[in-house]
Each structure stands twice: as C-alpha cells, then as structure tokens.
Design an enzyme around this catalytic site. Structure first.
Site, short mmCIF file in Angstrom:
data_model
loop_
_atom_site.label_atom_id
_atom_site.label_comp_id
_atom_site.label_asym_id
_atom_site.label_seq_id
_atom_site.Cartn_x
_atom_site.Cartn_y
_atom_site.Cartn_z
CE LYS A 156 -19.09 24.63 12.10
NZ LYS A 156 -17.67 24.63 12.47
CG PHE A 189 -17.19 28.64 5.69
CD1 PHE A 189 -15.91 29.06 5.38
CD2 PHE A 189 -17.35 27.68 6.67
CE1 PHE A 189 -14.80 28.54 6.04
CE2 PHE A 189 -16.25 27.16 7.35
CZ PHE A 189 -14.97 27.60 7.04
CG ASP A 196 -22.73 22.66 4.86
OD1 ASP A 196 -22.95 22.35 6.04
OD2 ASP A 196 -21.63 23.08 4.46
#
Length: 415
Positions: A266, A152, A237
């Site tokens: 984030k 994801f 990531d």
C-alpha cells in the site's frame, strides 16, 4: 474546500454518465460512493464537476503521504525518463538502493520485492512453508499456519481460503488447506493451536478491515514469545498498519516486538503504483533459490525509485510524528462525539474504527451523508466507520472533517 454542505455527489450530468458507464462495463466487485474523482492533491480530491472533498480514506492507507506528494512524483518522473522495467533477469540500480534502504529503515536483513499486498502475503506463505520443510524439518505436506479470525490479508484463492468474511470466502472453493484460525487477541487459543507442524503465525498487528481492531496489551509480545519458544515464524502483516499510519514505522514497535517477516505494501507505492515487499530475517528468506519464486514486475526500476522516495520520507521520522500528534487529536475529538451515537471507538495513530449505534443507520448511510458534507470515508461490517486521513492532512482539514462527522451524526440522530 467549501465549508458548507455541497450538492449531492453524482448528480451532475458528467458524473451520472461516468457512473453509468462504470456500472455497465466494470464487474460489480465494489460498491463505490457516488463521486467521480478527476484530480487530487494532498488530502483533497476534486470530482468531475469541480467539487472538492477531504479524503479521509486515503486508499486504505495506500495514500499515507497524500495525493501527488512532490517528492514521490519527482522520483517517478525522473525514473520514467530513464528505465521503467528490466525484469529480474538483470540487476537494476534502483532495486539495489531500494532494498538496502528499506532494510535499514525497518532494521531487517533482506527483502523480497513484489507488487501488491496480496502477492506479499502469498509470498510469505510460500516462504514459511519452505522454511518449515527445509529448516524446521516438518514432514512433507503437513505444514500449518495459524491465522486470526477477522483477518484480512487479500483476495487470492489461498488467502480467502482462511478468511472468516463470508462475502470474501463463499463459493470460491475448493479451498487451500493448511490454515488454522483462532480468535484474535486470545493467546491461550493460539497456544493450543500451535503444533509441531506449525510453521508460522500470520497476524495483523492492527486488524484494519475488521474495524481497526487493536489487540489487548501484551498480546503481540505473547505471540512473539510463543513463536520463539515453539520454533515458529511470526509473520506480521503491516500492509495497512505499517509505514507511519499508527505513529510508528511499524505497528509492532508499539509493543516492542520484532517479527521474523514483515509484509509491506500500500503506502510503499506512494499512491503512484503498486509496490510491496516481504522484509525480514535472512535465515528465513534465504530458503528461496533462483527460479523458485519471482515476479515479472516485482522490483522494477520505477517501483523501486518510488519506494526509495517513500523510505526517504519515513527516514526523517516526520510522518510518524505527525501521525502520533494528529492521532491524539483525532481520538480526543472522537471521544467527545460519543454522546452523538458512537458505541465503540478504537484505533492507533491517525487511524480509527468507529461503531455507530445501528438505530441511527448503517455505516454506508453515514458515509453517504458525509459525502454531502465534502468528506470521503468508508464503512465496514454494517455500522462501523473507518477513518484514515493521509498523514499530510492539515490541522484545519482534520478539524473540518471531524466537524462534518459531528454534523452527520446529529442529523442521523434527528431522524
């Protein structure tokens, strides 16, 4: 926060009205739990009827430092009174400091500031391809990037082109070519997939959306070794796994691995606003030239000031240590709960993926029942539950949240 089961969320008059308005006027791209948050502090959120809940989701790690952290809010307030946006047509002092401090924190040369995690991923894809053509000598139009099944990385058109999640992928074509997917954790499959046209391997050191999947020991070092031997970039990531969540600044550190590019987001925005960055080797990021890539809001003074506050908190090492210590307690308690219907348990630091016996119910049902006990969590892939409390969660809050999970599993098992 109350210690006994609370009335069902979403049943008060204000909650019902606001939930109805959200369902009427927002596109149905999410399926929220029936709680309407009005305020929050630390690890606790309060709904519009005044009920308190422990936040064991933490914005998918965007709230690593909890809600309303005073250091982060002070930085935002101070900068709001000065200047919030200049565009990159001029320099701004906060970005200069932020870039230097973030690079120092993660031990890298250079950073590219962006806004969202998906923008960071898209930027890394562009950089990797450009590096492949201009530095590695890949023929025009032939660059390939190897990715992992179960990944994801975001929801843009290019990213969902190589997503294995049918909901994220289906009916968004035509898809962007140039990606090869291999099983996560399978070094032999990765080696077979790498060709002279491969410019990068893009991986999550821990797959979050897939259910907090930790790769087998030796996998990440093997990826690093293979990419170095084949002149291929290793792009990590760390948008969910980075910035303290796993008990280290970067999850790659657990395996003693250093990537060529790290993708951060984030938690970098401190729960205040979107902040992301591609951080890495100057020999890679320097392929960009003025006008070839950019962002109106990327690196804006307000974002940079908030990012600096986050970096300062991490530079103390205290959030990472707290994630390690409380993470040990989290996983020990969860292991004790396995007889209640947990069929699989994974994680690292203050982050856990919990597979619930499907005979007990779905992950969604578990989250709905947890909500009645004052805990917010998120399900994924049917019967898997994810827990990611803020790193500022107290010992007592962690125990109460896990007690609520134990009670929920017992209740589901009695049906």
């Amino acid at each position: 926060m109350t210690h006994v089961p609370i009335p069902p969320a979403g049943h008060g008059p204000v909650s019902r009205e606001l939930i109805a308005a959200a369902e009427r006027y927002t596109a149905p791209s999410y399926h929220p739990l029936d709680v309407v948050v009005a305020s929050a502090r630390g690890s606790t959120v309060t709904d519009v009827e005044g009920r308190d809940y422990l936040d064991f989701l933490a914005g998918y790690s965007a709230l690593n430092f909890g809600h309303g952290h005073p250091v982060i809010l002070d930085a935002a307030r101070s900068q709001l009174e000065r200047v919030t946006l200049t565009s990159r047509a001029v320099h701004n002092e906060q970005l200069s400091f932020f870039a230097r401090e973030l690079c120092a924190l993660v031990g890298q040369d250079m950073m590219l500031p962006m806004n969202t995690g998906a923008e960071a991923v898209e930027s890394a894809i562009k950089v990797a391809r450009k590096w492949g053509y201009e530095r590695k000598g890949v023929a025009a139009g032939r660059a390939r990037i190897v990715v992992a099944e179960g990944n994801f990385h975001g929801r843009t058109t290019t990213i969902v082109s190589f997503s294995g999640d049918d909901d994220a992928h289906r009916n968004y074509g035509p898809y962007t070519p140039g990606f090869v997917s291999v099983p996560y954790g399978d070094l032999e499959a990765l080696e077979r997939a790498v060709t002279p046209d491969t410019v990068a391997v893009l991986l999550e050191p821990v797959q979050g959306e897939a259910g907090v999947i930790v790769p087998p020991p030796g996998y990440l070092p093997g990826v690093r070794r293979l990419t170095a031997e084949r002149d291929v970039l290793f792009v990590a990531d760390e948008i969910q796994s980075g910035l303290g969540r796993t008990g280290a600044t970067l999850a790659c550190e657990h395996e003693g691995v250093e990537a060529d590019l790290y993708l951060l987001g984030k938690a970098l925005g401190g729960g205040v606003l979107p902040v992301s960055a591609v951080v890495g080797d100057a020999a890679v990021l320097s392929v960009l030239r003025p006008g070839q890539h950019g962002s109106t809001f990327g690196g804006n003074p307000l974002a940079a000031a908030v990012g600096r506050a986050v970096v300062a908190l991490l530079a103390t090492g205290e959030p990472q240590e707290r994630a390690r210590t409380l993470g040990d307690r989290l996983h020990a308690r969860l292991a004790e709960l396995t007889p209640l219907g947990i069929t699989g348990l994974r994680g690292r630091g203050l982050w856990a993926g919990i597979d619930i016996d499907p005979r007990l119910g779905t992950g969604r049902e578990c989250c709905e029942r947890l909500l009645t006990r004052g805990v917010i969590a998120k399900d994924t892939h049917g019967s898997t539950l994810r827990l990611s409390p803020p790193l500022v969660v107290t010992d007592d809050e962690l125990e109460r949240g896990l007690d609520a999970l134990a009670a929920t599993l017992r209740e589901m098992g009695r049906r």
